[in-house]
Design an enzyme around this catalytic site. Sequence first.
Site, short mmCIF file in Angstrom:
data_model
loop_
_atom_site.label_atom_id
_atom_site.label_comp_id
_atom_site.label_asym_id
_atom_site.label_seq_id
_atom_site.Cartn_x
_atom_site.Cartn_y
_atom_site.Cartn_z
N ASP A 86 0.78 -1.27 -0.10
CA ASP A 86 0.23 0.00 0.03
C ASP A 86 0.83 1.30 0.16
OD1 ASP A 86 -2.34 1.70 0.78
OD2 ASP A 86 -1.45 1.94 2.54
N TYR A 98 -0.39 5.04 0.96
CA TYR A 98 -0.52 6.07 1.80
C TYR A 98 -0.59 5.67 2.79
CZ TYR A 98 -1.34 8.42 -2.41
OH TYR A 98 -1.48 9.32 -3.53
N ARG A 109 -7.21 13.40 6.28
CA ARG A 109 -6.92 12.25 6.11
C ARG A 109 -8.20 11.01 6.39
NH1 ARG A 109 -4.93 7.65 3.26
NH2 ARG A 109 -4.10 5.98 4.60
N SER A 152 -2.55 0.72 -4.71
CA SER A 152 -2.89 2.09 -3.99
C SER A 152 -4.54 2.28 -4.78
CB SER A 152 -2.14 3.14 -4.15
OG SER A 152 -2.44 4.26 -3.60
N ASN A 153 -4.87 3.03 -3.50
CA ASN A 153 -6.17 3.69 -3.85
C ASN A 153 -6.13 4.87 -4.56
OD1 ASN A 153 -8.49 1.95 -3.00
ND2 ASN A 153 -8.58 3.07 -1.13
#
Lengths: 222, 222
Positions: free
Chosen positions: A12, A14, A43, A118-119
């Site tokens: 991942d 972040y 966040r 990742s998103n």
Amino acid sequence: MNKNGIKALVFDAYGTLFDVHSVIEKCNELFDGKGVEISKTWREKQLEYANLHQIMGNYKSFYQITNHALHYAVKLHDEQLDKRAENELLKAYLQLSTFPEVKDVLTQLQDKKLAVFSNGSHDMLDPLIKQSKITDIFDQIISVDEIKQFKPAVASYKYAAKELKVKPEEVLFMSSNGWDISGAKNYGFHTAWINRQNLPIEEMDMEPTIIYHDLTGILEWK
Amino acid sequence: MNKNGIKALVFDAYGTLFDVHSVIEKCNELFDGKGVEISKTWREKQLEYANLHQIMGNYKSFYQITNHALHYAVKLHDEQLDKRAENELLKAYLQLSTFPEVKDVLTQLQDKKLAVFSNGSHDMLDPLIKQSKITDIFDQIISVDEIKQFKPAVASYKYAAKELKVKPEEVLFMSSNGWDISGAKNYGFHTAWINRQNLPIEEMDMEPTIIYHDLTGILEWK
């Protein structure tokens, strides 16, 4: 879990490779002394909005969501976001710091297949990885934006496995985010939770395969 | 929005009719002085877990999720949850207070079709509504547990409209939760956001039809 059965180490971005709170300094500069709380809300809202858009079935890119979450966070803490501040903060998000051990650990693992999953959309993920000078270390940079299904949807992890040309059980997936570990486990990846903040395990009946305090722990998979 | 076109007034439960933070007192009693933070984390995790289970496609009832979120919250704040404390807190969740104006407002609206539509499962929702003595005011108590699709999934609001035998545009939906208002709007309900905490509007391109500070505002729909 058998070390030799693992073909891909998947990370991942972040919170795992990059410290999302490294924008605190810029937030503090723009919003006198409110850097910690604005950065925290930013966040939290970013994650919440990604979840909500996924559930509602009206996908927006993580870049758009990050911008929306920023607007919300600034309003919540009674500040104004002008265009210049918006640009500076979104730019800061493309320049997040990696955690201190990241580059060294990744360099030592280069004989494995290494990937980011990742998103984040490529418009934010690619410049971020590039400026941190770790692009060449990775075999693949995979974004959920390619299929518009956010983690922790099963479809997203399945897509990553397909792109990597490996079976789910051949992946060791690293994330600092408990929800991401739960989602990866739910799909069938082996998981290493990078528990940087010493948090409790999520109560979702989806425990990580293994827990490390930072990424140095995964060197035992060399 | 035409007042005469509205056939059903539909209410979210937690945060809208019932004050989820009325468990603070019990939390304070059991975890010396940590009532506010444990109660806050409990609620945040409850919402997060519902979202995550919805996304992962492994539904659990809101009662189970509420229990899991409680365990997490207590651990996060460095406390222990024994069986007695668990039972007392889950029982307190069945005895939440209604907000002060709720009963009076609902009583004045009784010539409309009135319904509760909640993520809560009947095992927690029904006793809660019963003890608050507002059961008879409602024509229907609808739980997403009947179809195992949490709000804000489109399927959940669609189910509510079907159960109420009305079209989406004939519903005025009330919720204090910004994400719930966004979800209801996304499906096609008219929405009244009960903004009890004076929060910013969610940045999801799904603005509420109207905003009130508490439920007395909806009396203009009489």
